[in-house]
Motif scaffolding. Structure first.
Motif, PDB file in Angstrom:
ATOM      1  N   ARG A 200      23.047 139.554 -21.216  1.00  0.00           N
ATOM      2  CA  ARG A 200      22.397 139.100 -19.994  1.00  0.00           C
ATOM      3  C   ARG A 200      23.024 137.771 -19.593  1.00  0.00           C
ATOM      4  NH1 ARG A 200      16.103 137.532 -19.756  1.00  0.00           N
ATOM      5  NH2 ARG A 200      16.877 135.809 -21.040  1.00  0.00           N
ATOM      6  N   ILE A 201      23.537 137.707 -18.384  1.00  0.00           N
ATOM      7  CA  ILE A 201      24.189 136.506 -17.861  1.00  0.00           C
ATOM      8  C   ILE A 201      23.307 135.939 -16.760  1.00  0.00           C
ATOM      9  CG2 ILE A 201      26.241 135.580 -16.729  1.00  0.00           C
ATOM     10  CD1 ILE A 201      27.776 138.007 -17.875  1.00  0.00           C
ATOM     11  N   THR A 202      22.909 134.687 -16.907  1.00  0.00           N
ATOM     12  CA  THR A 202      22.094 134.021 -15.893  1.00  0.00           C
ATOM     13  C   THR A 202      22.944 132.987 -15.176  1.00  0.00           C
ATOM     14  OG1 THR A 202      20.138 134.306 -17.298  1.00  0.00           O
ATOM     15  CG2 THR A 202      19.958 132.762 -15.463  1.00  0.00           C
ATOM     16  N   HIS A 203      23.035 133.126 -13.864  1.00  0.00           N
ATOM     17  CA  HIS A 203      23.862 132.221 -13.064  1.00  0.00           C
ATOM     18  C   HIS A 203      23.123 130.914 -12.784  1.00  0.00           C
ATOM     19  CE1 HIS A 203      27.391 134.665 -11.883  1.00  0.00           C
ATOM     20  NE2 HIS A 203      26.571 135.688 -12.081  1.00  0.00           N
ATOM     21  N   ALA A 207      29.275 126.851 -11.165  1.00  0.00           N
ATOM     22  CA  ALA A 207      30.035 127.818 -11.964  1.00  0.00           C
ATOM     23  C   ALA A 207      29.644 127.779 -13.434  1.00  0.00           C
ATOM     24  CB  ALA A 207      31.530 127.576 -11.789  1.00  0.00           C
ATOM     25  N   THR A 208      28.342 127.631 -13.694  1.00  0.00           N
ATOM     26  CA  THR A 208      27.827 127.590 -15.058  1.00  0.00           C
ATOM     27  C   THR A 208      26.884 128.767 -15.289  1.00  0.00           C
ATOM     28  OG1 THR A 208      28.008 125.185 -15.147  1.00  0.00           O
ATOM     29  CG2 THR A 208      26.539 126.208 -16.731  1.00  0.00           C
ATOM     30  N   ILE A 209      26.966 129.365 -16.474  1.00  0.00           N
ATOM     31  CA  ILE A 209      26.153 130.523 -16.800  1.00  0.00           C
ATOM     32  C   ILE A 209      25.539 130.359 -18.190  1.00  0.00           C
ATOM     33  CG2 ILE A 209      27.454 132.141 -15.356  1.00  0.00           C
ATOM     34  CD1 ILE A 209      28.954 133.035 -17.880  1.00  0.00           C
ATOM     35  N   THR A 210      24.462 131.108 -18.440  1.00  0.00           N
ATOM     36  CA  THR A 210      23.856 131.239 -19.757  1.00  0.00           C
ATOM     37  C   THR A 210      24.006 132.681 -20.210  1.00  0.00           C
ATOM     38  OG1 THR A 210      22.247 129.470 -19.362  1.00  0.00           O
ATOM     39  CG2 THR A 210      21.706 131.075 -21.068  1.00  0.00           C
ATOM     40  N   LEU A 211      24.293 132.900 -21.502  1.00  0.00           N
ATOM     41  CA  LEU A 211      24.489 134.251 -22.011  1.00  0.00           C
ATOM     42  C   LEU A 211      23.552 134.534 -23.175  1.00  0.00           C
ATOM     43  CD1 LEU A 211      27.641 133.016 -21.351  1.00  0.00           C
ATOM     44  CD2 LEU A 211      28.108 135.441 -21.658  1.00  0.00           C
ATOM     45  N   ASP A 212      22.843 135.649 -23.097  1.00  0.00           N
ATOM     46  CA  ASP A 212      22.096 136.210 -24.217  1.00  0.00           C
ATOM     47  C   ASP A 212      22.845 137.447 -24.687  1.00  0.00           C
ATOM     48  OD1 ASP A 212      19.565 134.607 -24.494  1.00  0.00           O
ATOM     49  OD2 ASP A 212      19.403 135.140 -22.379  1.00  0.00           O
ATOM     50  N   HIS A 223      23.611 133.548 -28.763  1.00  0.00           N
ATOM     51  CA  HIS A 223      23.138 132.909 -27.532  1.00  0.00           C
ATOM     52  C   HIS A 223      24.096 131.785 -27.173  1.00  0.00           C
ATOM     53  CE1 HIS A 223      20.277 131.438 -24.519  1.00  0.00           C
ATOM     54  NE2 HIS A 223      20.541 130.221 -24.968  1.00  0.00           N
ATOM     55  N   ILE A 224      24.350 131.628 -25.882  1.00  0.00           N
ATOM     56  CA  ILE A 224      25.182 130.534 -25.373  1.00  0.00           C
ATOM     57  C   ILE A 224      24.374 129.827 -24.294  1.00  0.00           C
ATOM     58  CG2 ILE A 224      27.338 129.912 -24.208  1.00  0.00           C
ATOM     59  CD1 ILE A 224      28.534 132.498 -25.408  1.00  0.00           C
ATOM     60  N   ASP A 225      23.997 128.572 -24.565  1.00  0.00           N
ATOM     61  CA  ASP A 225      23.170 127.834 -23.614  1.00  0.00           C
ATOM     62  C   ASP A 225      23.860 127.692 -22.263  1.00  0.00           C
ATOM     63  OD1 ASP A 225      21.118 127.479 -25.413  1.00  0.00           O
ATOM     64  OD2 ASP A 225      21.769 125.486 -26.053  1.00  0.00           O
ATOM     65  N   ALA A 226      25.145 127.341 -22.299  1.00  0.00           N
ATOM     66  CA  ALA A 226      25.862 127.123 -21.042  1.00  0.00           C
ATOM     67  C   ALA A 226      27.351 127.329 -21.239  1.00  0.00           C
ATOM     68  CB  ALA A 226      25.601 125.717 -20.496  1.00  0.00           C
ATOM     69  N   LEU A 227      27.959 127.995 -20.289  1.00  0.00           N
ATOM     70  CA  LEU A 227      29.412 128.137 -20.211  1.00  0.00           C
ATOM     71  C   LEU A 227      29.820 127.800 -18.790  1.00  0.00           C
ATOM     72  CD1 LEU A 227      32.298 128.987 -20.905  1.00  0.00           C
ATOM     73  CD2 LEU A 227      31.614 131.371 -20.529  1.00  0.00           C
ATOM     74  N   THR A 228      30.712 126.826 -18.665  1.00  0.00           N
ATOM     75  CA  THR A 228      31.207 126.422 -17.353  1.00  0.00           C
ATOM     76  C   THR A 228      32.619 126.952 -17.171  1.00  0.00           C
ATOM     77  OG1 THR A 228      29.865 124.415 -17.382  1.00  0.00           O
ATOM     78  CG2 THR A 228      31.695 124.476 -15.826  1.00  0.00           C
ATOM     79  N   LEU A 229      32.858 127.577 -16.020  1.00  0.00           N
ATOM     80  CA  LEU A 229      34.170 128.126 -15.687  1.00  0.00           C
ATOM     81  C   LEU A 229      34.880 127.195 -14.714  1.00  0.00           C
ATOM     82  CD1 LEU A 229      32.999 131.805 -15.105  1.00  0.00           C
ATOM     83  CD2 LEU A 229      34.039 130.882 -17.165  1.00  0.00           C
ATOM     84  N   ARG A 230      36.189 127.217 -14.749  1.00  0.00           N
ATOM     85  CA  ARG A 230      36.997 126.404 -13.846  1.00  0.00           C
ATOM     86  C   ARG A 230      38.097 127.276 -13.240  1.00  0.00           C
ATOM     87  NH1 ARG A 230      33.440 123.459 -13.714  1.00  0.00           N
ATOM     88  NH2 ARG A 230      33.301 121.253 -14.306  1.00  0.00           N
ATOM     89  N   PRO A 231      38.463 127.026 -11.967  1.00  0.00           N
ATOM     90  CA  PRO A 231      39.557 127.794 -11.359  1.00  0.00           C
ATOM     91  C   PRO A 231      40.886 127.451 -12.007  1.00  0.00           C
ATOM     92  CG  PRO A 231      38.896 125.989  -9.922  1.00  0.00           C
ATOM     93  CD  PRO A 231      37.900 126.021 -11.049  1.00  0.00           C
TER      94      PRO A 231
END
Length: 357
Positions: A200-203, A207-212, A223-231
């Motif tokens: 489950r990905i929560t936007h 550009a930051t997401i949380t993953l269960d 579990h990943i509290d936060a993942l930030t993506l960059r171009p």
């Protein structure tokens, strides 16, 4: 973009593995400083270093690589702790209630056309759904690779495939186009070796997401509290052998300044020249002494009563790599960081000038 990268998820796996061996199973944060671009020929040596326990029992972690050039490139920095793993959310109801199935046919062809080519092992997205700000995905390794999953806490190709669901459902909030993992926060695992994942990905914004993460039965595995993506652009990843000062996603570029017309108005100006190294003391002492002296002189000048048109020029020698000239004065280079902070606090009052000699 024609270059072969180690996935950012592999840096996470390396850090978690190192932490687990010393009882620090939580990856509190990991920031990707530079991608690891594999050379066309030869080998890459990886080095994962975990620091000594700090007062709060946290430990630093760094990941470097080296090729046949014998130069070390810093790829990731972060911290580990012995904090208990986050339990995570079960994903037993599958597919989730009220989630809308998203078409994923042609996804990898479209990503390849955008410059992101994934080999067979990485094409693990099996299905994706969307429900508001949530994305749900099912990813799996090919069955002939299931035994390989047991070699990892979480197979990097499998974790990477969970992020492909973002591209399939419209991209992350706040990011225009595809991106690469940049900063991970609060990564924990409660089970290892699963070859199938439900996610489950929560936007969130920026550009930051949380993953269960759960296994094929919906039982939480991570579990990943936060993942930030960059171009990322093709210019940033050009397929060349990595260089420790030029392969970061963020770079300092030198831009020629336009000539100033002779008729341009000019006010009063003063020059603060940074003296050369003191060869009579060791380099570390010299740097501390000279930078502290520069700070004192700068503060004194700023505290003095100058007309608004008075400008300070800080002159250094051998502090930068403009025009590919080497840095020859460590103190002068350090001073540039100090003066940049002062420039931000006092706009249009200070100019930095560096000459080779």
């Amino acid at each position: 973009f024609g270059s072969v990268l180690l996935p950012g998820t592999a840096f996470v796996e390396l850090a978690l593995h190192a932490g687990e061996r010393i009882g620090c199973g939580t990856l509190e944060e990991l920031t990707i400083q530079a991608p690891l671009v594999f050379p066309e020929h030869g080998t890459v040596v990886l080095q994962v270093v975990v620091g000594a326990a700090e007062a709060d029992n946290r430990r630093s972690v760094t990941i470097h690589s080296s090729t046949q050039t014998n130069t070390w490139t810093l790829h990731a920095t972060g911290s580990l702790s012995a904090e208990p793993a986050t339990t995570g959310t079960p994903l037993t109801e599958w597919p989730p209630h009220d989630a809308i199935l998203v078409e994923t046919d042609g996804l990898y062809e479209n990503l390849a056309a955008a410059g992101f080519g994934y080999g067979p092992v990485f094409q693990g997205l099996r299905a994706a759904w969307r429900r508001g700000d949530e994305v749900f995905a099912e990813v799996a390794l090919d069955q002939d690779l299931w035994d390989e999953a047991n070699r990892f806490g979480l197979h990097p190709a499998l974790l990477d495939a969970t992020l492909h669901a973002i591209a399939a459902t419209g991209g992350p909030t706040g990011l225009d186009g595809p991106g690469l993992p940049f900063a991970w926060t609060g990564v924990t695992l409660t089970a290892i070796g699963s070859p199938v994942l439900r996610v489950r990905i929560t936007h969130h914004q920026n550009a930051t997401i949380t993953l269960d993460l759960a296994d094929g039965t919906g039982t939480p595995v991570g579990h990943i509290d936060a993942l930030t993506l960059r171009p990322v652009t093709a210019e940033q990843i050009d397929g060349a052998t990595p260089h420790p000062h030029t392969d970061s996603l963020f770079q300092l570029e030198w831009v020629p300044a336009p000539a100033v017309p002779d008729t341009a108005p000019a006010g009063e100006f003063e020059v603060l020249e940074i003296p050369g190294p003191d060869t009579g003391v060791d380099q570390i002492t010299d740097v501390h002494t000279r930078v502290t002296d520069t700070l004192t002189r700068l503060q004194t000048w700023l505290d003095e009563d100058h007309p608004d048109t008075t400008h300070l020029i800080v002159l250094t020698h051998g502090a930068t790599t403009a025009d590919n000239t080497p840095i020859t004065d460590l103190t002068a280079a350090t001073t540039w960081g100090l003066i940049r902070s002062a420039q931000a606090e006092h706009p249009d009052r200070i100019t930095l000038i560096d000459t080779p000699t």
